[in-house]
Scaffold this motif. Structure first.
Motif, PDB file in Angstrom:
ATOM      1  N   CYS A  18       0.830  -1.197   0.000  1.00 56.41           N
ATOM      2  CA  CYS A  18       0.000   0.000   0.000  1.00 56.41           C
ATOM      3  C   CYS A  18       0.869   1.252   0.000  1.00 56.41           C
ATOM      4  O   CYS A  18       1.815   1.366   0.774  1.00 56.41           O
ATOM      5  CB  CYS A  18      -0.913  -0.005   1.223  1.00 56.41           C
ATOM      6  N   THR A  20      -0.183   4.159   0.838  1.00 53.93           N
ATOM      7  CA  THR A  20      -0.602   5.019   1.944  1.00 53.93           C
ATOM      8  C   THR A  20      -0.117   4.488   3.297  1.00 53.93           C
ATOM      9  O   THR A  20       0.599   5.172   4.009  1.00 53.93           O
ATOM     10  CB  THR A  20      -2.142   5.160   1.968  1.00 53.93           C
ATOM     11  N   CYS A  21      -0.476   3.239   3.633  1.00 55.79           N
ATOM     12  CA  CYS A  21      -0.086   2.734   4.947  1.00 55.79           C
ATOM     13  C   CYS A  21       1.169   1.872   4.896  1.00 55.79           C
ATOM     14  O   CYS A  21       1.610   1.380   5.932  1.00 55.79           O
ATOM     15  CB  CYS A  21      -1.253   2.042   5.656  1.00 55.79           C
ATOM     16  N   CYS A  32      -5.464  -1.623  -1.365  1.00 57.69           N
ATOM     17  CA  CYS A  32      -5.170  -2.025   0.010  1.00 57.69           C
ATOM     18  C   CYS A  32      -6.413  -2.568   0.705  1.00 57.69           C
ATOM     19  O   CYS A  32      -7.498  -1.995   0.599  1.00 57.69           O
ATOM     20  CB  CYS A  32      -4.634  -0.815   0.766  1.00 57.69           C
ATOM     21  N   CYS A  35      -7.028   0.255   3.900  1.00 58.05           N
ATOM     22  CA  CYS A  35      -7.476   1.638   3.673  1.00 58.05           C
ATOM     23  C   CYS A  35      -7.962   1.856   2.244  1.00 58.05           C
ATOM     24  O   CYS A  35      -8.307   2.980   1.885  1.00 58.05           O
ATOM     25  CB  CYS A  35      -6.350   2.612   4.013  1.00 58.05           C
TER      26      CYS A  35
HETATM   27 ZN    ZN Z   1      -3.350   0.965   3.047  1.00 60.04          ZN
END
Ligand code: ZN
Length: 107
Positions: A18, A20-21, A32, A35
């Motif tokens: 991911c 983002t995370c 993901c 998220c």
């Molecule tokens: Zn994520």
């Protein structure tokens, strides 16, 4: 066919991560599972550890863990008795009818 399966056909072990995370998304997916963010595909370390194994005739099947996230079932090449937690290496992966993984214990 997913990028993961395409990779396996070329003996490449890749997973989605991911953006983002920064977590590995397992099972691999195009977004993901935490998220719903976008992912990038990257190679996974081929060095892991033995989580579980069982012996059937001359074949040893096992579950191996990679990067503390990914658990995969496959066959294990070994000449001695495996020990849980032992280091191993992914020596071959492919995809025919289904996913195929071959691991080898590191001594
Ligand atoms: Zn994520």
């Amino acid at each position: 066919m997913t990028k993961f399966e395409e990779g396996l056909k070329k003996d490449e072990f890749v997973c989605s991560e991911c953006l983002t995370c920064k977590k590995l998304v397992w099972p691999p997916n195009n977004f993901c599972n935490r998220c719903f963010g976008d992912v990038k595909w990257r190679p996974v370390s081929r060095c892991g550890k033995l989580v579980e194994f069982s012996k059937k005739d001359e074949t040893v099947f096992c579950i191996a863990e990679f990067e503390n996230e990914i658990r995969i079932m496959g066959s294990l090449k070994c000449s001695c008795v495996p020990v849980i937690g032992q280091s191993l290496k992914l020596v071959k992966c492919s995809h025919n009818e289904s996913e195929e993984f071959v691991f080898q214990l590191l001594i």
